[in-house]
Write a protein that holds these residues in place. Structure first.
Motif, PDB file in Angstrom:
ATOM      1  N   PHE A 218       0.858  -1.182   0.000  1.00 31.20           N
ATOM      2  CA  PHE A 218       0.000   0.000   0.000  1.00 31.20           C
ATOM      3  C   PHE A 218       0.896   1.234   0.000  1.00 31.20           C
ATOM      4  O   PHE A 218       1.843   1.325   0.790  1.00 31.20           O
ATOM      5  CB  PHE A 218      -0.886  -0.002   1.249  1.00 31.20           C
ATOM      6  CG  PHE A 218      -1.589   1.316   1.498  1.00 31.20           C
ATOM      7  CD1 PHE A 218      -2.816   1.563   0.929  1.00 31.20           C
ATOM      8  CD2 PHE A 218      -0.996   2.296   2.277  1.00 31.20           C
ATOM      9  CE1 PHE A 218      -3.465   2.771   1.146  1.00 31.20           C
ATOM     10  CE2 PHE A 218      -1.632   3.505   2.497  1.00 31.20           C
ATOM     11  CZ  PHE A 218      -2.870   3.744   1.923  1.00 31.20           C
TER      12      PHE A 218
ATOM     13  N   CYS B 148       1.174   5.600  -0.182  1.00 31.84           N
ATOM     14  CA  CYS B 148       0.542   6.917  -0.055  1.00 31.84           C
ATOM     15  C   CYS B 148       1.636   7.932   0.230  1.00 31.84           C
ATOM     16  O   CYS B 148       2.285   7.863   1.294  1.00 31.84           O
ATOM     17  CB  CYS B 148      -0.513   6.900   1.051  1.00 31.84           C
ATOM     18  SG  CYS B 148      -1.426   8.445   1.215  1.00 31.84           S
TER      19      CYS B 148
ATOM     20  N   ASN C 298      -6.398   0.874  -1.510  1.00 29.66           N
ATOM     21  CA  ASN C 298      -5.970   1.558  -2.741  1.00 29.66           C
ATOM     22  C   ASN C 298      -5.456   0.559  -3.766  1.00 29.66           C
ATOM     23  O   ASN C 298      -6.189  -0.285  -4.248  1.00 29.66           O
ATOM     24  CB  ASN C 298      -4.928   2.625  -2.427  1.00 29.66           C
ATOM     25  CG  ASN C 298      -5.539   3.813  -1.698  1.00 29.66           C
ATOM     26  OD1 ASN C 298      -6.705   3.775  -1.319  1.00 29.66           O
ATOM     27  ND2 ASN C 298      -4.784   4.864  -1.500  1.00 29.66           N
ATOM     28  N   ASN C 299      -4.161   0.583  -4.063  1.00 28.24           N
ATOM     29  CA  ASN C 299      -3.587  -0.289  -5.087  1.00 28.24           C
ATOM     30  C   ASN C 299      -3.361  -1.717  -4.579  1.00 28.24           C
ATOM     31  O   ASN C 299      -3.022  -2.608  -5.359  1.00 28.24           O
ATOM     32  CB  ASN C 299      -2.232   0.275  -5.546  1.00 28.24           C
ATOM     33  CG  ASN C 299      -1.286   0.509  -4.368  1.00 28.24           C
ATOM     34  OD1 ASN C 299      -1.640   1.218  -3.439  1.00 28.24           O
ATOM     35  ND2 ASN C 299      -0.110  -0.085  -4.399  1.00 28.24           N
TER      36      ASN C 299
ATOM     37  N   ASN D  26      -6.520   4.132   3.755  1.00 35.98           N
ATOM     38  CA  ASN D  26      -6.990   5.027   2.705  1.00 35.98           C
ATOM     39  C   ASN D  26      -5.996   6.171   2.543  1.00 35.98           C
ATOM     40  O   ASN D  26      -5.459   6.679   3.535  1.00 35.98           O
ATOM     41  CB  ASN D  26      -8.372   5.594   3.048  1.00 35.98           C
ATOM     42  CG  ASN D  26      -9.428   4.509   3.152  1.00 35.98           C
ATOM     43  OD1 ASN D  26      -9.851   3.955   2.157  1.00 35.98           O
ATOM     44  ND2 ASN D  26      -9.836   4.202   4.375  1.00 35.98           N
ATOM     45  N   CYS D  27      -5.761   6.550   1.289  1.00 40.18           N
ATOM     46  CA  CYS D  27      -4.860   7.664   1.002  1.00 40.18           C
ATOM     47  C   CYS D  27      -5.728   8.878   0.652  1.00 40.18           C
ATOM     48  O   CYS D  27      -6.374   8.916  -0.390  1.00 40.18           O
ATOM     49  CB  CYS D  27      -3.924   7.306  -0.149  1.00 40.18           C
ATOM     50  SG  CYS D  27      -2.624   8.543  -0.439  1.00 40.18           S
ATOM     51  N   ARG D  28      -5.743   9.860   1.540  1.00 38.92           N
ATOM     52  CA  ARG D  28      -6.563  11.042   1.351  1.00 38.92           C
ATOM     53  C   ARG D  28      -5.706  12.289   1.490  1.00 38.92           C
ATOM     54  O   ARG D  28      -5.116  12.531   2.550  1.00 38.92           O
ATOM     55  CB  ARG D  28      -7.697  11.079   2.391  1.00 38.92           C
ATOM     56  CG  ARG D  28      -8.660   9.885   2.286  1.00 38.92           C
ATOM     57  CD  ARG D  28      -9.568   9.801   3.492  1.00 38.92           C
ATOM     58  NE  ARG D  28     -10.453   8.631   3.419  1.00 38.92           N
ATOM     59  CZ  ARG D  28     -11.098   8.124   4.461  1.00 38.92           C
ATOM     60  NH1 ARG D  28     -10.972   8.681   5.640  1.00 38.92           N
ATOM     61  NH2 ARG D  28     -11.887   7.071   4.320  1.00 38.92           N
TER      62      ARG D  28
ATOM     63  N   THR E  70      -2.173   9.063   4.979  1.00 37.97           N
ATOM     64  CA  THR E  70      -2.736   7.732   5.181  1.00 37.97           C
ATOM     65  C   THR E  70      -3.692   7.762   6.361  1.00 37.97           C
ATOM     66  O   THR E  70      -3.354   8.280   7.428  1.00 37.97           O
ATOM     67  CB  THR E  70      -1.624   6.706   5.449  1.00 37.97           C
ATOM     68  OG1 THR E  70      -0.734   6.681   4.333  1.00 37.97           O
ATOM     69  CG2 THR E  70      -2.203   5.316   5.655  1.00 37.97           C
TER      70      THR E  70
END
Length: 618
Positions: free
Chosen positions: A31, A33, A45-46, A59-61, A65
């Protein structure tokens, strides 16, 4: 019927081999970010969901992270995968650092370590954030602000839960925010301290599985087999191993036909099997179905299942025996990752394993600092075992009883004994209220309270536990259960009251009084009749404000906490269950002042109830 069954088993094995040989993907991509990468058990994500564990989605926001835990979003500041430590901070509080930002519509109390994969590290501190405050405060003194719907709303952060330096009673509300002790030393401002986050530890058998997998060059993942509704840990093989399996897959087809022929030939000789072997086969199959149903229901949260050969290996052929009971023996063991464990090996049973799986199910539902952790189990035919975390100081029993009555062990001071009582009360409160289903233990006694290296108590041995809904006010029982001297009177004499979680309260009270007295509550060898039943003797003394005659009281603090434990214990052993406080009240009584406690009426010994009531138990 047997031919069809074995054909089905053979076909299942072949399909599993084909799926294993055709597996692709290594879950090697982490993962990512903002140039930060994390691997198993995290995903998002990926990184596909099967490359991690439920509850570990990242989650990458906005190049940060984040992770969601119990409906609360946290910003991930750091993850130490080797130590299984994650540093996180509340996103709603973190966003306030920008100054003048919008106030959240509501602040939720933090519940990170409550029924999740994560738990606070032992030295975590709590700061209090008061919001919607009508006063102003400087940044360095803990003040801050954000914009609400009408005007600017002040915030105030303090290590003091009552906010003694400010009139916090006028604020709209408050929440507790965990902080790291190192942040308190490094940062001057309160907002700097809480923005620096706090540490949580994530635990689970998946970690040791992954360590063994990566040591052989594989990749860790969770996979769903044959469209089933639950996931299994899966170790993707190293690249050279996968190439070898692709080659093997080319010859699986011809071999599969040969295997089917062998199965048919073998079944021609089925009449040579005795009826006894058939019964054993079907019984083992039924037991395996019971275990598989349990694993399906619990998914990734289920403890790891071991074979009996694994138990023999981890205990070095049962070399180091820790204890012996009516259930069997307890042995010291070691897992592949080096962790020490206590292995409870049950006597060989001819039953269907319902009670055993009930114990596994009971403790699998728990996650509390004062409840022992179940790391795995073995259900291999008649061989059954439970693998617990290792408790170096053993059971509480060996620290409280002395040959002479009214003398407690000098190895544990009164303050430590009081801390143990408080810990057990919190563990019981969790079992009664903290789980999504109520667990009544039915065997609370010093022998079943284990102590870790810091003498932190943990409730163990759920062999007699019963599960019931939190809405139910009683427990359905067909037989009496428990240990003599700790069993609540309503368990035997049903016209006293219904059997419920209050039965555990009674056992807890009897245990507390034994801790105080340093002896069994019933001593038929006592010199005077008045001393045979210790709760009556101590009740009379405390009611008349006489000297308690307890050993080792050297300060006013000792005298206060022993008197508090006595009053709490006497309150818990009231004959009528309705007169006993729930464990949540017991926790408050132990935490409150001695002056707020009232001496309860004298309870009737269970041994005296037989002449007054007819037993309806079987």
């Amino acid at each position: 019927m047997q031919i069809e069954l074995l054909l089905l088993v053979g076909a299942t094995i072949l399909l599993s081999l084909l799926q294993l040989c055709n597996s692709s993907g290594t879950c090697s991509e982490n993962f990512k970010c903002d140039e930060v990468a994390y691997s198993y058990p995290f995903w998002g994500n990926n990184r596909p969901s099967y490359c991690g564990v439920i509850g570990f989605e990242l989650n990458c926001r906005d190049f940060y992270t984040e992770i969601d835990i119990n409906y609360q979003t946290y910003r991930v500041l750091n993850i130490s995968e080797a130590n299984q430590i994650m540093t996180i901070a509340r996103s709603d509080v973190w966003d306030l650092n920008s100054g003048g930002s919008e106030c959240p519509s509501a602040f939720l109390n933090d519940t990170t370590s409550y029924k999740t994969h994560f738990e606070y590290v032992s030295d975590t501190l709590n700061y209090t954030l008061f919001y919607g405050c009508p006063f102003n405060a400087s940044y360095n003194s803990g003040g801050y602000y954000c914009n609400d719907a009408n005007n600017i709303s002040s915030l105030y952060v303090t290590a003091d839960s009552v906010g003694s330096n400010k009139n916090t009673s006028q604020c709209q509300g408050s929440i507790l925010i965990p902080v790291r002790p190192s942040s308190v030393r490094e940062w001057g401002s309160s907002f700097g301290i809480i923005s620096n986050g706090f540490d949580v530890k994530y635990v689970g058998s998946y970690h040791s599985d992954c360590v063994n997998c990566t040591n052989f060059g594989g990749g860790c993942a969770y996979r769903r087999y044959n469209d089933s509704s639950f996931d299994h840990f899966y170790c993707y093989p190293a690249e050279k191993t996968r190439n070898l399996r692709r080659i093997i897959a080319l010859v699986i087809g011809p071999i599969s036909g040969f295997i089917v022929v062998i199965i048919l030939v073998c079944m021609c000789w089925r009449k040579k099997y005795s009826s006894v072997n058939s019964i054993v086969f079907w019984k083992k199959l039924k037991n395996d179905e019971k275990v598989e149903e349990f694993l399906r229901n619990y998914g990734s949260m289920a403890p790891k299942r071991y074979h009996y050969s694994d138990i023999t290996r981890m205990t070095d052929s049962f070399k180091d025996k820790l204890g012996q009971g009516g259930f069997g023996g307890v042995f010291k063991g070691k897992l592949l990752d080096g962790r020490l464990v206590a292995v409870k090996v049950l006597r060989e049973s001819k039953g269907d394993g319902a009670d055993f799986m009930s114990e596994v199910a009971s403790i699998s539902r728990t996650s509390h600092v004062n409840v022992v952790s179940l790391l795995g189990f073995c259900f291999d035919g008649s061989k059954r075992a439970l693998i617990y975390e290792f408790m170096p100081n053993g059971s509480l029993e060996k620290f409280i009883y002395k040959d002479k009555p009214l003398e407690t062990s000098s190895s544990l001071p009164w303050e430590k004994l009081y801390e143990i009582v408080v810990g057990v009360s919190r563990g019981l409160e969790y079992l009664h209220r903290g789980c999504n289903i109520r667990i009544v233990h039915f065997d609370i006694k010093p022998h079943n309270i284990l102590l870790n290296e810091n003498f932190c108590p943990k409730i163990s041995d759920f062999g007699l536990a019963k599960l019931c809904s939190t809405q139910e006010s009683y427990v359905s029982m067909s037989d009496a259960r428990g240990t003599a001297g700790y069993i609540a009177p309503e368990v035997f004499y049903r016209n006293i009251g219904v059997v419920s979680h209050k039965s555990d309260v009674y056992s807890f009270g009897m245990m507390v009084l034994e801790i105080v007295g340093g002896r069994k509550n019933i001593n038929r060898l006592a010199d005077r009749t008045s001393e045979i039943f210790f709760p009556h003797w101590i009740h009379t003394r405390i009611e008349l404000n006489e000297d308690l005659g307890l050993h080792g009281i050297t300060s006013e603090t000792d005298a206060e906490i022993t008197k508090k434990m006595i009053i709490v214990g006497l309150s818990c052993i009231q004959t009528n269950p309705l007169d006993r406080p729930p464990m949540s009240k017991v926790v408050d009584m132990l935490a409150g002042s001695l002056e707020s406690l009232q001496i309860p009426p004298k309870a009737i010994p269970s041994s005296s109830l037989g002449s007054q009531h007819d037993s309806s138990s079987t």
